[in-house]
Design an enzyme around this catalytic site. Structure first.
Site, PDB file in Angstrom:
ATOM      1  CE  LYS A  16       0.899   1.498   4.317  1.00 33.15           C
ATOM      2  NZ  LYS A  16       1.514   2.825   4.621  1.00 33.15           N
ATOM      3  CB  ILE A 101      11.860  -5.885   5.083  1.00 36.92           C
ATOM      4  CG1 ILE A 101      11.537  -7.264   4.495  1.00 36.92           C
ATOM      5  CG2 ILE A 101      11.668  -5.895   6.588  1.00 36.92           C
ATOM      6  CD1 ILE A 101      12.522  -8.336   4.915  1.00 36.92           C
ATOM      7  CG  ASP A 142      -0.781   0.178   8.646  1.00 37.10           C
ATOM      8  OD1 ASP A 142      -1.524   1.096   9.034  1.00 37.10           O
ATOM      9  OD2 ASP A 142       0.397   0.348   8.305  1.00 37.10           O
TER      10      ASP A 142
END
Length: 311
Positions: A16, A101, A142
């Site tokens: 996202k 990451i 999230d």
């Protein structure tokens, strides 16, 4: 429960970006009060789930930089689901990692949501979406967003979601220095230290900010018409403390057909938006050597209208 031996499921787990990130205040539970617009993009991790008969959660990955033990969100999600339903089902999980990451793209959160959805189907649990949302919220702020994904307004600490109906088909270039990662917790702490004097505590004022985003948020995403700046309060901290983020934003701002640019989440990934995927691809092709010479990884993608999806 029916015999599930040999059953296998593969899931796409999207990244996202934040099209709006506003830090409004500090909540009693210690989390920050946020007003955000989050948008999935078609940069995917892939998770493969298969039954094992040992009653264990076994996680493997092609990413050597990732912890595969009990602190991994995938393992946490699986164990939480088993605890919630008081079951001892086992699964072998393989993660093919494409989302970088510690990048502000919420790859870990997406993987957690994918695990809840994937194991719900693999184990034939028939857990309803309300329960999945509740479990996701327990695991991280999230994570609930990815259950349905697409583009959504996100309030509270990120778990209060309101779906937006849009047909945006913008192209996106992502830029990240592979040697730089940013701690979300540290970024929020630094922001709080510098800007806590701006925090709101009045419920009515907080609701006014939410209503303004409800009323104007979608209109403000017509970047090709208005060339609007994306608001990300955390960028104020990360850009100031991190030269590579500052440089990435500058490089993106100079791309010929860039409509707008910003940092995603707590960074350090930055992105530029273009009118369509073809334009984004042309810009990346024209500037790939520049990005490489300056030490950045770059991806081109587009908005993705869904969250976790089965293959």
């Amino acid at each position: 429960m029916q015999d599930l031996a040999g059953k296998k499921i593969i899931i796409k787990s999207p990244a996202k970006i934040n099209l709006h990130l506003e830090v409004i205040g500090k909540r009693e539970d210690g989390f920050h009060e946020l007003a955000m617009i989050m948008q999935n993009i078609d940069l995917f991790d892939y998770l493969e789930f298969q039954i094992n008969n040992e009653g264990l959660i076994k996680l493997e990955s092609d990413c050597t930089d990732l912890s595969l033990s009990s602190d991994n969100l995938i393992v946490k999600s699986a164990n939480l689901l088993r605890k919630k339903l008081n079951i001892d089902c086992g699964a072998n999980i393989f993660l093919r990692k494409n989302i970088p990451i510690g990048a502000g793209l919420a790859g870990g959160s997406s993987n957690a949501a994918a695990t809840l959805i994937g194991l719900n189907k693999l184990w034939d649990l028939n857990v309803d979406q309300k329960t999945l949302f509740s479990l996701a919220s327990t695991l991280g702020s999230d994570i609930p967003f990815f259950i349905n994904g697409g583009i959504q307004l996100c309030f509270g600490r990120g778990e209060i979601l309101e779906k937006l109906d849009s047909n945006f088909d913008y192209g996106v270039i992502l830029l990240k220095n592979p040697n730089v990662s940013v701690s979300t917790a540290e970024t929020y702490s630094k922001y709080s230290n510098r800007f806590c004097y701006q925090y709101l505590t009045n419920g009515e004022m907080i609701e006014n900010i939410r209503n303004n985003l409800r009323d104007n948020g979608l209109n403000n995403l017509n970047f090709d018409k208005q060339h609007l700046t994306i608001k990300n309060d955390l960028q104020l901290v990360v850009e100031n403390d991190n030269d590579s983020v500052k440089e990435a934003l500058y490089l993106l701002s100079k791309l010929e057909n860039c409509l707008t640019f910003s940092m995603s989440g707590s960074g350090p990934t930055c992105f530029a938006i273009f009118k369509d995927i073809e334009t984004a691809k042309k810009e990346l092709n024209a500037n790939s050597k520049l990005f490489e010479d300056k030490g950045y990884d770059a991806w081109v993608c587009t908005f993705f209208e869904k969250g976790i999806t089965f293959i």
